[in-house]
Design an enzyme around this catalytic site. Structure first.
Site, PDB file in Angstrom:
ATOM      1  N   THR A 143       0.820  -1.209   0.000  1.00 45.03           N
ATOM      2  CA  THR A 143       0.000   0.000   0.000  1.00 45.03           C
ATOM      3  C   THR A 143       0.855   1.260   0.000  1.00 45.03           C
ATOM      4  OG1 THR A 143      -1.740  -1.173   1.189  1.00 45.03           O
ATOM      5  CG2 THR A 143      -1.795   1.224   1.279  1.00 45.03           C
ATOM      6  N   GLU A 374      -6.682  -5.017   3.986  1.00 41.46           N
ATOM      7  CA  GLU A 374      -6.866  -6.216   3.170  1.00 41.46           C
ATOM      8  C   GLU A 374      -8.149  -6.152   2.347  1.00 41.46           C
ATOM      9  OE1 GLU A 374      -4.151  -7.093   3.594  1.00 41.46           O
ATOM     10  OE2 GLU A 374      -3.583  -7.417   5.661  1.00 41.46           O
TER      11      GLU A 374
END
Length: 395
Positions: A143, A374
């Site tokens: 990320t 997630e």
């Protein structure tokens, strides 16, 4: 703690449908061993860790001794347990705190899974045995500040210079980054997205804790900075190219969340049930009031349904029939249900529920992060939408 009933005429309030009957004796032994660890090591300390916003690094070795790091992986010193056994461990860990299950998930499902699936033999032998013992800690850098749900738009790049790779970029919301010994970093190259193993003492690598946080306070989330980080040619994970690699690791983490969220929900329900039977108002326990009973019943039903869903998905995973869209089904349903259970449980405690003396609001706050990482609710909804319509709606 649990309201589990050993005998009597009615169903067990903590396992109303007798889901334990669906587990093998070995699965129950694994669960009880992790539950004992949580009761002994986590519950007496979690309020202090949460309030001080610390994760005790010494827990890494203890979790390694417990056998929950890389629990589902085979060989290289890893425990080699089944998906259901790993799920049960996640449930017990998150009943203690989401931050503890997150540590196990980042270490095992993300960092170790990436090395195990896509690493060279030298990389596997060099890192996995130490990580399984908790002697080395890993993080997973995917990320970015501008690329959360859309990792294909990542800006981190790796360029080749002779026999070296040079990495530049920033990763954000990276669990364990500042305590890690190795970072699995995904970066764009001229040959597509590739994974790299970056020892965290490499010049140009730094990790900064994200703080202050209102959620996951007994856990570590960081921003990683890579500035002209020079790595040898063999730092690249040779076994995968493209987003298939990180996505497969994310699915491992999402699987653990399906179970873990029900552990947090169960802890909220059991604490609220015990409190409702003890707390008196208007001359009798509040558990005797219809509205309180409705809240408790609604919680119990959703926990039993969510646990049954987790077990079914675990059995499919162990049989090799599980599809990634079915993992999205479980993650979306169980986390969403767990948050509602945590919030509702808090109301049974009244004003007392906003203190750390009782777990529901701590769990509710943590679950807001679990709901986001997630894959957000929106991402998993669109994964399911595409699965049932055949039409992709992401773009």
């Amino acid at each position: 703690m649990s309201e589990r009933r050993k005998g009597g005429r009615g169903p067990d309030p903590g396992d109303f449908l007798d889901l334990d009957a669906l587990l093998s004796e070995e699965e129950k032994r694994v669960r009880e061993r992790v539950r004992e660890f949580v009761d002994r090591r986590i519950r007496p300390n979690i309020n202090e860790w949460y309030e001080r916003a610390v994760f005790p690094r010494e827990l890494a070795r203890e979790l390694g001794e417990l056998g929950v790091l890389g629990m589902h992986l085979e060989g290289y010193g890893c425990p080699g347990r089944s998906a259901v056994e790993y799920g049960l461990a996640c449930m017990e860990l998150e009943a203690g705190d989401s931050g503890l299950r997150t540590f196990v998930s980042v270490q095992g499902s993300l960092a170790m899974s990436a090395i195990h699936r896509f690493g060279s033999e030298e990389q596997k032998n060099g890192w996995l045995p130490r990580m399984a013992r908790g002697e080395a800690i890993g993080c997973f850098g995917l990320t970015e500040p501008g690329a959360g749900s859309d990792p294909a738009s990542m800006q981190t790049r790796a360029r080749k210079e002779g026999a070296h790779w040079i990495l530049n970029g920033t990763k954000r919301w990276i669990g364990l980054g500042s305590i890690a010994d190795v970072a699995v970093v995904w970066a764009k190259t001229d040959d597509g997205i590739r994974g790299f193993l970056v020892p965290t003492d490499t010049p140009g690598f730094s990790a900064t804790n994200i703080e202050p946080k209102l959620s996951m306070r007994a856990s570590v989330q960081c921003e990683l900075h890579l500035e002209e980080v020079r790595l040898p040619e063999d730092a690249m994970l040779p076994g995968v190219k493209g987003l298939r690699g990180p996505f497969s690791c994310l699915n491992e983490a999402r699987y653990g969340i399906i179970w873990g969220a029900m552990g947090a929900a169960r802890d909220c329900y059991e604490s609220a049930l015990a409190y409702a039977k003890e707390r008196e108002q208007f001359g009798k326990p509040i558990a005797s009031f219809q509205l309180v009973q409705k809240k408790l019943v609604d919680m119990m039903i959703e926990i039993q349904k969510g646990t049954l869903l987790a077990l079914h998905i675990g059995r499919m995973k162990d049989s090799g029939t599980l599809k990634h869209q079915q993992i999205s089904f479980g993650k979306l349903n169980n986390v969403r249900a767990a948050i509602e259970i945590a919030r509702e449980a808090r109301t049974i405690f009244g004003g007392n529920g906003v203190t750390l003396d009782h777990p529901p609001l701590r769990h509710a706050s943590n679950l807001e992060s679990v709901r986001t990482y997630e894959g957000t609710d929106e991402v998993h909804t669109l994964i399911l939408g595409e699965a049932i319509t055949g039409i992709e709606a992401f773009r």
